[in-house]
Design a protein around this motif. Structure first.
Motif, mmCIF file in Angstrom:
data_model
loop_
_atom_site.group_PDB
_atom_site.id
_atom_site.type_symbol
_atom_site.label_atom_id
_atom_site.label_comp_id
_atom_site.label_asym_id
_atom_site.label_seq_id
_atom_site.Cartn_x
_atom_site.Cartn_y
_atom_site.Cartn_z
ATOM 1 N N ILE A 9 0.841 -1.191 0.000
ATOM 2 C CA ILE A 9 0.000 0.000 0.000
ATOM 3 C C ILE A 9 0.879 1.245 0.000
ATOM 4 C CG2 ILE A 9 -1.753 1.278 1.319
ATOM 5 C CD1 ILE A 9 -2.760 -1.415 0.291
ATOM 6 N N VAL A 10 0.470 2.251 -0.767
ATOM 7 C CA VAL A 10 1.124 3.561 -0.760
ATOM 8 C C VAL A 10 0.049 4.588 -0.452
ATOM 9 C CG1 VAL A 10 2.405 5.266 -2.102
ATOM 10 C CG2 VAL A 10 2.861 2.825 -2.431
ATOM 11 N N ILE A 11 0.308 5.418 0.528
ATOM 12 C CA ILE A 11 -0.676 6.411 0.975
ATOM 13 C C ILE A 11 -0.071 7.803 0.860
ATOM 14 C CG2 ILE A 11 -2.061 7.235 2.927
ATOM 15 C CD1 ILE A 11 -1.877 4.310 4.004
ATOM 16 N N PHE A 12 -0.862 8.741 0.360
ATOM 17 C CA PHE A 12 -0.476 10.148 0.312
ATOM 18 C C PHE A 12 -1.400 10.919 1.232
ATOM 19 C CE2 PHE A 12 1.407 8.429 -3.408
ATOM 20 C CZ PHE A 12 2.570 9.156 -3.594
ATOM 21 N N ALA A 13 -0.804 11.720 2.110
ATOM 22 C CA ALA A 13 -1.583 12.472 3.092
ATOM 23 C C ALA A 13 -0.907 13.807 3.343
ATOM 24 C CB ALA A 13 -1.664 11.674 4.397
ATOM 25 N N LYS A 14 -1.614 14.668 4.086
ATOM 26 C CA LYS A 14 -0.992 15.905 4.552
ATOM 27 C C LYS A 14 -1.720 16.407 5.782
ATOM 28 C CE LYS A 14 -3.100 19.097 1.213
ATOM 29 N NZ LYS A 14 -2.736 20.065 0.169
ATOM 30 N N ARG A 15 -0.979 17.098 6.643
ATOM 31 C CA ARG A 15 -1.535 17.594 7.898
ATOM 32 C C ARG A 15 -2.699 18.562 7.650
ATOM 33 N NH1 ARG A 15 -0.036 17.508 12.980
ATOM 34 N NH2 ARG A 15 2.125 16.954 12.583
ATOM 35 N N GLU A 16 -2.613 19.351 6.616
ATOM 36 C CA GLU A 16 -3.640 20.344 6.317
ATOM 37 C C GLU A 16 -5.004 19.704 6.017
ATOM 38 O OE1 GLU A 16 -3.996 22.963 2.509
ATOM 39 O OE2 GLU A 16 -2.510 23.869 3.845
ATOM 40 N N CYS A 17 -5.024 18.428 5.723
ATOM 41 C CA CYS A 17 -6.238 17.695 5.371
ATOM 42 C C CYS A 17 -6.918 17.154 6.635
ATOM 43 C CB CYS A 17 -5.859 16.553 4.429
ATOM 44 S SG CYS A 17 -7.118 15.302 4.198
ATOM 45 N N GLU A 18 -8.130 17.624 6.917
ATOM 46 C CA GLU A 18 -8.849 17.168 8.105
ATOM 47 C C GLU A 18 -9.135 15.676 8.064
ATOM 48 O OE1 GLU A 18 -12.248 19.510 9.202
ATOM 49 O OE2 GLU A 18 -11.185 21.380 8.793
ATOM 50 N N THR A 19 -9.470 15.166 6.880
ATOM 51 C CA THR A 19 -9.730 13.732 6.751
ATOM 52 C C THR A 19 -8.469 12.941 7.084
ATOM 53 O OG1 THR A 19 -11.398 14.151 5.061
ATOM 54 C CG2 THR A 19 -10.527 11.905 5.206
ATOM 55 N N CYS A 20 -7.328 13.398 6.606
ATOM 56 C CA CYS A 20 -6.064 12.714 6.901
ATOM 57 C C CYS A 20 -5.811 12.679 8.407
ATOM 58 C CB CYS A 20 -4.908 13.408 6.196
ATOM 59 S SG CYS A 20 -5.013 13.384 4.393
ATOM 60 N N GLN A 21 -6.098 13.766 9.085
ATOM 61 C CA GLN A 21 -5.917 13.803 10.534
ATOM 62 C C GLN A 21 -6.843 12.806 11.227
ATOM 63 O OE1 GLN A 21 -6.070 17.793 12.133
ATOM 64 N NE2 GLN A 21 -4.919 18.589 10.382
ATOM 65 N N MET A 22 -8.083 12.718 10.751
ATOM 66 C CA MET A 22 -9.050 11.812 11.368
ATOM 67 C C MET A 22 -8.667 10.350 11.180
ATOM 68 S SD MET A 22 -12.799 13.566 10.752
ATOM 69 C CE MET A 22 -12.891 12.835 9.159
ATOM 70 N N VAL A 23 -8.037 10.010 10.067
ATOM 71 C CA VAL A 23 -7.731 8.603 9.784
ATOM 72 C C VAL A 23 -6.310 8.206 10.190
ATOM 73 C CG1 VAL A 23 -9.440 8.467 7.941
ATOM 74 C CG2 VAL A 23 -7.064 8.986 7.380
ATOM 75 N N GLU A 24 -5.615 9.083 10.889
ATOM 76 C CA GLU A 24 -4.254 8.734 11.294
ATOM 77 C C GLU A 24 -4.196 7.403 12.054
ATOM 78 O OE1 GLU A 24 -0.214 10.675 13.131
ATOM 79 O OE2 GLU A 24 -2.089 11.739 13.425
ATOM 80 N N PRO A 25 -5.153 7.072 12.939
ATOM 81 C CA PRO A 25 -5.105 5.756 13.590
ATOM 82 C C PRO A 25 -5.217 4.589 12.595
ATOM 83 C CG PRO A 25 -6.563 7.217 14.801
ATOM 84 C CD PRO A 25 -6.217 7.909 13.510
ATOM 85 N N VAL A 26 -5.987 4.770 11.532
ATOM 86 C CA VAL A 26 -6.112 3.725 10.511
ATOM 87 C C VAL A 26 -4.789 3.585 9.765
ATOM 88 C CG1 VAL A 26 -7.328 3.009 8.418
ATOM 89 C CG2 VAL A 26 -8.590 4.100 10.281
ATOM 90 N N LEU A 27 -4.115 4.693 9.502
ATOM 91 C CA LEU A 27 -2.816 4.635 8.845
ATOM 92 C C LEU A 27 -1.836 3.831 9.690
ATOM 93 C CD1 LEU A 27 -2.404 8.328 7.602
ATOM 94 C CD2 LEU A 27 -3.359 6.375 6.373
ATOM 95 N N ALA A 28 -1.861 4.057 11.002
ATOM 96 C CA ALA A 28 -0.979 3.307 11.901
ATOM 97 C C ALA A 28 -1.295 1.815 11.847
ATOM 98 C CB ALA A 28 -1.112 3.840 13.325
ATOM 99 N N GLN A 29 -2.569 1.480 11.778
ATOM 100 C CA GLN A 29 -2.989 0.075 11.672
ATOM 101 C C GLN A 29 -2.448 -0.542 10.381
ATOM 102 O OE1 GLN A 29 -7.244 -0.394 11.404
ATOM 103 N NE2 GLN A 29 -7.103 -2.538 10.876
ATOM 104 N N LEU A 30 -2.553 0.188 9.284
ATOM 105 C CA LEU A 30 -2.063 -0.318 8.001
ATOM 106 C C LEU A 30 -0.563 -0.576 8.031
ATOM 107 C CD1 LEU A 30 -4.040 1.897 5.495
ATOM 108 C CD2 LEU A 30 -4.241 -0.570 5.795
#
Length: 94
Positions: A9-30
């Protein structure tokens, strides 16, 4: 340019994105459950799971990333799925 995993899996995110902030725990799980690379477009310290700095957007442009979060799934070195919504690690493993 960082090596894209042959399978994973390759994920692109950024702090400025509220959705990215909300899913940070899911990113850690991945990251714990699948071969995963996370690129950050604006803040190298986000997310806190060891993201790769893509503030130059070099990787984003190379992989035609238009929105964040974007999740790409690779199999045998080829992109086989792309989504702009992170549902769960279990969904991405399918």
């Amino acid at each position: 340019m960082s090596a894209i995993p042959r399978d994973g899996i390759v994920i692109f995110a950024k702090r400025e994105c509220e959705t990215c902030q909300m899913v940070e725990p899911v990113l850690a799980q991945l990251v714990r459950s699948l071969p995963t690379l996370v690129f950050t477009q604006d803040d190298p310290s986000f997310p806190t799971i060891g993201a790769i700095d893509d503030t130059s957007l070099e990787q984003s442009f190379a992989l035609d990333i238009e929105a964040v979060p974007t999740v790409l799934r690779f199999e045998d070195g080829k992109e086989v799925a792309r989504t702009h919504t992170i549902v769960s690690g279990n969904e991405l493993a399918k």
